[in-house]
Enzyme design. Structure first.
Site, short mmCIF file in Angstrom:
data_model
loop_
_atom_site.label_atom_id
_atom_site.label_comp_id
_atom_site.label_asym_id
_atom_site.label_seq_id
_atom_site.Cartn_x
_atom_site.Cartn_y
_atom_site.Cartn_z
N ARG A 169 38.73 75.05 -52.93
CA ARG A 169 38.01 73.86 -53.37
C ARG A 169 36.55 73.98 -52.94
O ARG A 169 36.19 74.84 -52.14
CB ARG A 169 38.64 72.61 -52.76
N SER A 215 32.96 46.42 -44.05
CA SER A 215 33.31 45.51 -45.13
C SER A 215 34.82 45.44 -45.32
O SER A 215 35.39 44.35 -45.43
CB SER A 215 32.62 45.97 -46.41
N SER A 216 35.47 46.59 -45.32
CA SER A 216 36.91 46.60 -45.57
C SER A 216 37.67 45.96 -44.42
O SER A 216 38.68 45.29 -44.64
CB SER A 216 37.40 48.02 -45.78
N TYR A 244 47.07 54.94 -48.72
CA TYR A 244 48.00 53.87 -49.06
C TYR A 244 47.30 52.55 -49.27
O TYR A 244 47.78 51.70 -50.02
CB TYR A 244 49.12 53.78 -48.02
N ASP A 257 40.93 28.99 -52.13
CA ASP A 257 40.00 30.07 -51.80
C ASP A 257 40.59 30.88 -50.67
O ASP A 257 41.65 30.56 -50.16
CB ASP A 257 38.63 29.51 -51.39
N GLU A 316 44.50 55.25 -45.38
CA GLU A 316 43.57 54.90 -46.45
C GLU A 316 44.16 55.18 -47.83
O GLU A 316 44.01 54.38 -48.75
CB GLU A 316 42.26 55.68 -46.27
N HIS A 374 49.31 65.95 -41.50
CA HIS A 374 49.49 66.87 -42.62
C HIS A 374 48.17 67.25 -43.28
O HIS A 374 48.15 68.13 -44.12
CB HIS A 374 50.51 66.32 -43.63
N HIS A 375 47.09 66.59 -42.92
CA HIS A 375 45.79 67.00 -43.47
C HIS A 375 45.18 68.15 -42.69
O HIS A 375 44.17 68.71 -43.11
CB HIS A 375 44.84 65.81 -43.51
N HIS A 392 30.48 62.40 -55.16
CA HIS A 392 31.62 62.05 -56.01
C HIS A 392 32.78 61.54 -55.15
O HIS A 392 33.31 60.46 -55.41
CB HIS A 392 32.06 63.27 -56.83
N THR A 444 59.05 55.43 -51.72
CA THR A 444 58.33 55.54 -52.99
C THR A 444 59.31 55.77 -54.14
O THR A 444 59.17 55.18 -55.22
CB THR A 444 57.30 56.68 -52.93
N SER A 462 53.94 46.53 -60.72
CA SER A 462 55.13 45.68 -60.66
C SER A 462 54.97 44.47 -61.56
O SER A 462 55.88 44.10 -62.30
CB SER A 462 55.38 45.23 -59.22
N TRP A 506 33.47 64.48 -48.60
CA TRP A 506 33.72 63.07 -48.27
C TRP A 506 34.30 62.94 -46.87
O TRP A 506 34.32 61.86 -46.30
CB TRP A 506 34.64 62.43 -49.31
N LYS A 510 60.92 52.64 -55.20
CA LYS A 510 60.06 51.86 -56.09
C LYS A 510 60.15 52.35 -57.52
O LYS A 510 60.27 51.56 -58.46
CB LYS A 510 58.61 51.95 -55.62
N HIS A 528 44.82 59.02 -43.81
CA HIS A 528 46.09 58.88 -44.50
C HIS A 528 46.46 57.43 -44.80
O HIS A 528 46.78 57.11 -45.94
CB HIS A 528 47.24 59.63 -43.87
C1 HEM Z 1 37.74 60.85 -63.52
C2 HEM Z 1 38.04 62.05 -63.46
C3 HEM Z 1 37.75 62.90 -62.26
C4 HEM Z 1 37.33 64.17 -62.32
C5 HEM Z 1 37.07 64.98 -63.57
C6 HEM Z 1 37.16 64.62 -60.97
C7 HEM Z 1 36.72 65.87 -60.63
C8 HEM Z 1 36.54 66.33 -59.34
C9 HEM Z 1 36.05 67.62 -58.96
C10 HEM Z 1 35.63 68.69 -59.92
C11 HEM Z 1 36.03 67.67 -57.61
C12 HEM Z 1 35.58 68.84 -56.75
C13 HEM Z 1 36.71 69.74 -56.51
C14 HEM Z 1 36.32 70.87 -55.62
O1 HEM Z 1 36.24 70.67 -54.40
O2 HEM Z 1 36.09 71.95 -56.12
C15 HEM Z 1 36.49 66.44 -57.12
C16 HEM Z 1 36.63 66.12 -55.79
C17 HEM Z 1 37.06 64.91 -55.34
N1 HEM Z 1 37.42 63.80 -56.10
FE1 HEM Z 1 37.45 63.70 -58.11
N2 HEM Z 1 37.49 63.61 -60.12
C18 HEM Z 1 37.86 62.53 -60.87
C19 HEM Z 1 38.28 61.30 -60.40
C20 HEM Z 1 38.43 60.99 -59.07
C21 HEM Z 1 38.94 59.75 -58.56
C22 HEM Z 1 39.41 58.59 -59.42
C23 HEM Z 1 38.92 59.84 -57.22
C24 HEM Z 1 39.32 58.84 -56.16
C25 HEM Z 1 39.62 57.63 -56.27
C26 HEM Z 1 38.40 61.12 -56.86
C27 HEM Z 1 38.23 61.56 -55.58
C28 HEM Z 1 37.79 62.81 -55.24
C29 HEM Z 1 37.65 63.27 -53.89
C30 HEM Z 1 37.97 62.46 -52.63
C31 HEM Z 1 37.19 64.57 -53.95
C32 HEM Z 1 36.92 65.48 -52.77
C33 HEM Z 1 35.49 65.56 -52.49
C34 HEM Z 1 35.28 66.56 -51.40
O3 HEM Z 1 35.62 67.73 -51.59
O4 HEM Z 1 34.81 66.13 -50.35
N3 HEM Z 1 38.10 61.79 -58.01
N4 HEM Z 1 36.81 65.61 -58.20
CU CU Z 2 47.85 62.13 -46.12
#
Ligand code: HEM
Ligand code: CU
Lengths: 115, 701, 217
Positions: B499, B218-219, B306, B153, B304, B351-352, B124, B377, B317, B188, B380, B302
């Site tokens: 978490r 890629s990025s 941004y 282009d 990232e 800070h992480h 996820h 911020t 905007s 992640w 903005k 971090h």
């Molecule tokens: C759409 C609704 C979303 C739900 C319901 C959701 C739900 C969750 C849940 C349940 C977790 C695990 C939390 C835990 O560690 O116990 C999680 C982790 C995470 N989510 Fe989401 N999420 C959503 C959207 C997003 C989006 C849009 C992003 C990023 C663009 C994102 C990025 C992450 C990241 C980076 C983690 C941490 C994974 C880790 O622990 O390594 N999530 N999310």
């Molecule tokens: Cu940060």
């Protein structure tokens, strides 16, 4: 493509560019020989030696940029220079920060990792 | 595994099948997990088969190859990036709901195994960041930025294909890992020593490493491409202070990509060296040091965030000023704030890991630096509010997302400032408070931004509007679902729930996790609304068609061309005389004019490089993961050969005759003259053909 | 190319400006795409610079992680490092001469001659570096021995890998030169390779100063 005769202006430009490469080479050579020579043959205190090595390296980097990569202060090349300076800033932040953080951690928790 | 197939399959064998474990040890829990995992795997396989059959049935292979896969057109590449992002979004949301389901029933157990739960949060997180957010914003910039600056282009169209190919390869690897499991369970962030070879010798971490590495490369390439394009290809007169704000944020994002991706490349590459060649960089013994990894990862991590948020700021905007019918308030302040954020974002990564053990004064320095980001911020936020102030606001779908963003993002930012206090962070780090915080930034910030942008520019790309009723339902469901799903996590975090926990034993958590499940279900409904919206819009595309190309009375150059734009974007490169270039043209009555002459146009020719990189990238990552060295060598050889062969290629452009361009353009202009303009108040009706009523003489725009 | 690239009106007459040797007015064909390409390549170099910088940083933090194994003084050989430094420095100079031959339209043989000398020096560098690593391996300096050696072998060989890639690129460009002659694309390739080559020499300054001299001091 056969060799074409150069106009006067071109010949002049060529001479000056050739000089730039030669100067670059000579300076770089000297700036390499000094630290190698001192490290190999002289008995300097480590701190002084490090400072000398660092200084020579830094100057040599500038020489390479100037003479081989033709990065100058000319107005129409500012973008390239700005890019180098920005990169240097980011490097300073990232690498400097890394060293600061990690050596602090070593000092507090892992003294055996201190060199 | 016998020796005769070992060279072929490496360490891949039947145990990689998602139901293997359940066959060996058929406990109830194992069977449930196997059913879920196999269901997901069969969805991947069936999906792939369905696509192949569909393409063959409709004889679309040639079309797909010529018109899309080998096209160097930035607009098509952008659309493909976004399509990829949406597919990956669907998967990652389903996984999120599964996690919420598990934690809702997680008191004393739940139904998922710890390993399965670990894979869920890892995929996820990895997908959401690297294969949803990054392709989404890259696609958005790809599509919009060249149009906004008035060019045909990107600077390097073939490199753009390669960027897409590499991201697609990474996404493919993550998808394959559902069928030939497992994926990593290291989150992640993939911290060693857990992800080191000693603790985790299996294929999972290797999948993760190569998927992420592909995305990083890629990025980096995309960043270079965008930055050079903005530097070198602006239309005449488009000086820095006339750039549309989205382009400014695209530039800052590009710069961040160029400078912040290398730390991640270094971190994953060194981790790979540890795992494959027995290096000792991050191991617990032999002089290794895992803290180095954490430091490197966040030196990327971090900036990232941004990279993720800045393009969304740009989109908001544009949305605010367009739907308030006003020029942006404090343009200069917004530009300076964007630049300040970009530079500051390099100074706060610690800070992480406030809790890693460095001394208090280092924590203090980074804590203060973090709080400083709140200033630009905040600037903005005020600029946006003042843009809305006294505007005649139309509550279109993008505006709903934007309003949700404005309110929710401030809340998320506040919790960020709370977390920036090291002593507070010591209490709540690694808890669900943090999870609530970053979702509070990423969903209302990044995701709403991308969805707003999709609703905003979809008509530009396809020539018809997205249907508004379902769009509004989706937007409200996203907002409400988000709040219900994540506000409880703040409470859970403060109550001490860590978490990444598969199960818990404190009944007090239960009401909150149940509420969060309700929220996640509403998010799922929001996803359904998005699908229905797309369906309905395509069905009614003739009703909602707007070929003239300016449905919202837009301000920047992308609205000056037809919808969809011709492949060369502009028949002649426009001259720019001020900020809000197209609005200025409309005000002066200079829009839709016939150019004096139509010179021939040179465009990049199609090239298979992107596809080659996608295929060899996938093969290399897969081979490395399963130790199939022949595949790695073969794929690497093909890549090298392709790159060298490309260097020998000389016919890399094709020319469009000015006569043809003239004909197309005049046809469109005739259509413009024949269209009845629509007032802004009617823009969400079928009257909207993409031609707004010209501005009133002397009115403030 | 003109229609593809939008130009600033105010820059129309000025010669292209980019890092490395500018070819100037005599090489108008492909000039616009050249400026863009070289700038893009320069940006890529800067990204690469960050990569190397971080590896330097990592190396310094791992200096203490010898885990009882051999350290810099046991493994590094100053004479080898000096020899490699000289090879690279001279190759940078010869590439400069090749650039001049390109710019002033010398006889093609002169250009190819300088390029071949450069290639030989580059290959010599790679060969000697491999020999050096081999010698270190013999002395027990393998990456799996300690964190310090791991850091060394993630930094220095990466530079060597870059030089190898540059050599392959040079061979490919010589091939292009043979097939297509000195057309705009070949020139663009040579200009960018020159930048890479000089850049790698700059990275090497860091390596010989920090890793070798710093380690032996
Ligand atoms: C759409 C609704 C979303 C739900 C319901 C959701 C739900 C969750 C849940 C349940 C977790 C695990 C939390 C835990 O560690 O116990 C999680 C982790 C995470 N989510 Fe989401 N999420 C959503 C959207 C997003 C989006 C849009 C992003 C990023 C663009 C994102 C990025 C992450 C990241 C980076 C983690 C941490 C994974 C880790 O622990 O390594 N999530 N999310
Ligand atoms: Cu940060």
């Amino acid at each position: 493509m056969s060799r074409r005769t150069l106009s006067d202006a071109e010949a002049q430009e060529r001479a000056s560019e050739q000089r730039s490469y030669l100067w670059g080479f000579a300076l770089a050579l000297i700036l390499t020989l000094i630290p190698f020579g001192v490290a190999a043959f002289a008995e300097w205190r480590p701190l002084h030696l490090y400072l000398l090595i660092g200084l020579c390296a830094m100057v040599q980097v500038v020489v390479h940029f100037r003479c081989f990569l033709h990065i100058t202060l000319a107005r129409n090349k500012r973008e390239d220079l700005q890019l180098i300076l920005f990169t240097a800033l980011i490097l300073l932040i990232m690498v400097g920060g890394t060293l600061w953080i990690l050596f602090n951690l070593y000092y507090r928790m892992m003294p055996h990792m201190l060199p | 595994m016998n020796d005769s197939t070992h060279w072929l399959l490496g360490r891949l064998d039947a145990s990689a099948l998602p139901f293997w474990d359940a066959l060996q040890h058929p406990t109830t829990k194992n069977v449930i997990n196997a059913v879920i995992a196999s269901g997901a795997a069969s969805m991947v396989v069936l999906g792939a088969i369905a696509v192949v059959i569909g393409l063959t049935w409709t004889r679309r292979w040639g079309w797909l190859w010529r018109e899309w896969l080998t096209s160097p057109d930035h607009k098509k590449i952008g659309i493909m990036f976004i399509a990829l992002a949406l597919v990956m979004l669907a998967r990652a949301v389903i996984e999120a709901v599964l996690m919420r389901l598990q934690q809702a029933f997680g008191l004393d157990g739940g139904f998922l195994t710890a390993d399965h739960f670990g894979q869920l949060f890892t995929t996820h997180g990895t997908i959401m960041v690297f294969f949803m957010a990054m392709p989404f914003l890259t696609g958005m910039i790809n599509y919009v930025m060249p149009l906004q600056i008035g060019t045909r282009d990107l600077s390097f169209p073939v490199m753009n294909q390669i960027s897409l190919g590499l991201t697609a390869a990474g996404a493919a690897v993550v998808m394959i890992s559902l069928v030939l499991a497992p994926f990593s369970t290291g989150g992640w962030t993939g911290y060693p020593t857990f992800t080191g070879h000693a603790a985790n010798p299996g294929a999972g971490v290797d999948y993760w490493i190569w998927a992420v590495t592909l995305s990083t490369l890629s990025s980096t390439l995309s960043g270079i491409n965008f930055a050079v394009t903005i530097y070198k290809r602006r239309a005449p007169g488009m000086s820095w202070m006339r750039l549309p704000l989205f382009t400014w944020t695209a530039l800052c994002t590009a710069i961040l990509m160029i400078f912040a991706m290398p730390p991640l490349t270094v971190a994953t590459a060194l981790l790979a060296l540890d795992r494959y060649l027995d290096f000792h960089l991050f191991t617990a013994d032999m002089g290794g040091n895992m803290m180095n990894y954490i430091n490197l990862f966040w030196a990327f991590g971090h900036p990232e965030v941004y990279i993720l948020i800045l393009p969304a700021f740009g989109i908001f905007s544009e949305v605010f000023s367009t739907f308030a019918g006003k020029t942006l308030y404090g343009y200069k302040a917004l530009v300076i704030a964007t630049l300040a954020i970009a530079v500051l974002s390099f100074t706060v990564w610690l800070h992480h890991f406030f809790t890693m053990g460095q001394s208090a004064h280092i924590n203090a320095v980074f804590g203060i630096a973090t709080m400083l980001i709140g200033i630009p911020t905040g600037v903005k936020i005020y600029d946006w509010m003042l843009t809305l102030f006294r505007g005649r606001i139309r509550m279109s779908v993008p505006m709903i997302y934007a309003s949700g963003f404005l309110m929710l993002f401030v809340l998320g930012g506040l919790t960020g400032i709370v977390l920036a206090v090291p002593s507070v962070d010591y209490q709540v780090h690694n808890s669900l408070f943090l999870v609530a915080h970053f979702h509070n930034m990423l969903i209302p910030g990044l995701l709403f931004g991308m969805l707003a942008g999709t609703n905003f520019w979809f008509p530009k790309a396809f020539g018809f509007r997205l249907e508004e009723r379902w769009g509004r339902r989706a937007a409200y469901a996203w907002i409400i679902g988000f709040m219900l799903a994540f506000f409880p996590l703040y409470a859970l975090g403060v109550l001490g729930m860590p978490r990444r926990t598969v199960a818990f034993f404190t009944p007090a958590y239960l009401p909150w996790t149940l509420t969060a499940l309700v929220g996640a279900t509403i998010v799922l409904l929001a996803m359904a609304c998005l699908v229905i919206q797309l369906w309905v819009s395509v069905r009614d595309r003739h009703l909602n068609a707007m070929p003239i190309g300016d449905p919202w009375d837009g301000r920047s150059l992308e609205w000056a061309v037809s919808s969809p734009p011709p492949e060369y974007n502009f028949p002649v490169i426009p001259e720019v005389y001020g900020r809000d270039a197209f609005m200025l043209e409309k005000e002066r009555g200079k829009a839709y004019q016939v150019p004096d002459e139509f010179p021939d146009i040179v465009l990049p020719a199609n090239s298979p490089m992107g596809v080659i990189f996608a295929v060899t990238g996938t093969a290399m990552a897969f081979g490395l993961t399963w130790y199939q060295w022949w595949m790695v060598l073969l794929a690497a050889g093909i890549t090298l050969a392709a790159v060298i062969a490309r260097g020998f290629c000389r016919n890399t452009t094709r020319t469009l005759s000015g006569e043809e361009v003239r004909r197309t353009h005049l046809t469109w202009l005739a259509q413009v003259r024949a269209t009845t303009p629509v007032a802004r108040s009617r823009e969400q009706s079928t009257d909207n053909r993409g031609l707004p009523v010209p501005p009133v003489e002397g009115a403030i725009q | 190319m003109t229609a593809l690239t939008s130009r600033h009106t105010d820059r129309a007459g000025a010669p292209a400006r980019h890092p490395g040797l500018n070819l100037g007015h005599a090489h108008r064909e492909g000039e616009e795409s050249r400026e863009e390409m070289v700038f893009g390549f320069w940006v890529f170099m800067m990204s690469d610079m960050i990569l190397f910088g971080l590896l330097f940083g990592t190396y310094v933090t791992m200096l203490g992680g010898t885990a009882g194994g051999p350290g810099p003084k046991d493994l590094f050989d100053m004479r080898g490092a000096f020899f490699e430094t000289m090879l690279l420095l001279v190759s940078s100079f010869t590439f400069g001469m090749a650039s001049l031959a390109l710019k002033y339209r010398d006889d093609r043989r002169v250009l190819v001659g300088w390029l071949l000398v450069t290639l030989l020096l580059g290959l010599g560098f790679v060969a000697h570096e491999l020999y050096d690593f081999h010698r270190m391996f013999e002395a027990g300096g393998v990456p799996s021995r300690s964190g310090f050696l791991s850091a060394f072998f993630s930094l220095v060989p990466l530079h060597g890998l870059h030089v190898t890639v540059a050599c392959i690129w040079l061979i490919a460009l010589l091939g292009q030169l043979a097939v297509h002659g000195l057309d705009a694309q070949t020139k663009n390739g040579l200009i960018r390779l020159a930048i890479l080559w000089h850049f790698l020499d700059i990275v090497w300054i860091g390596i010989f100063s920090l890793v070798y001299l710093g380690g032996l001091a």
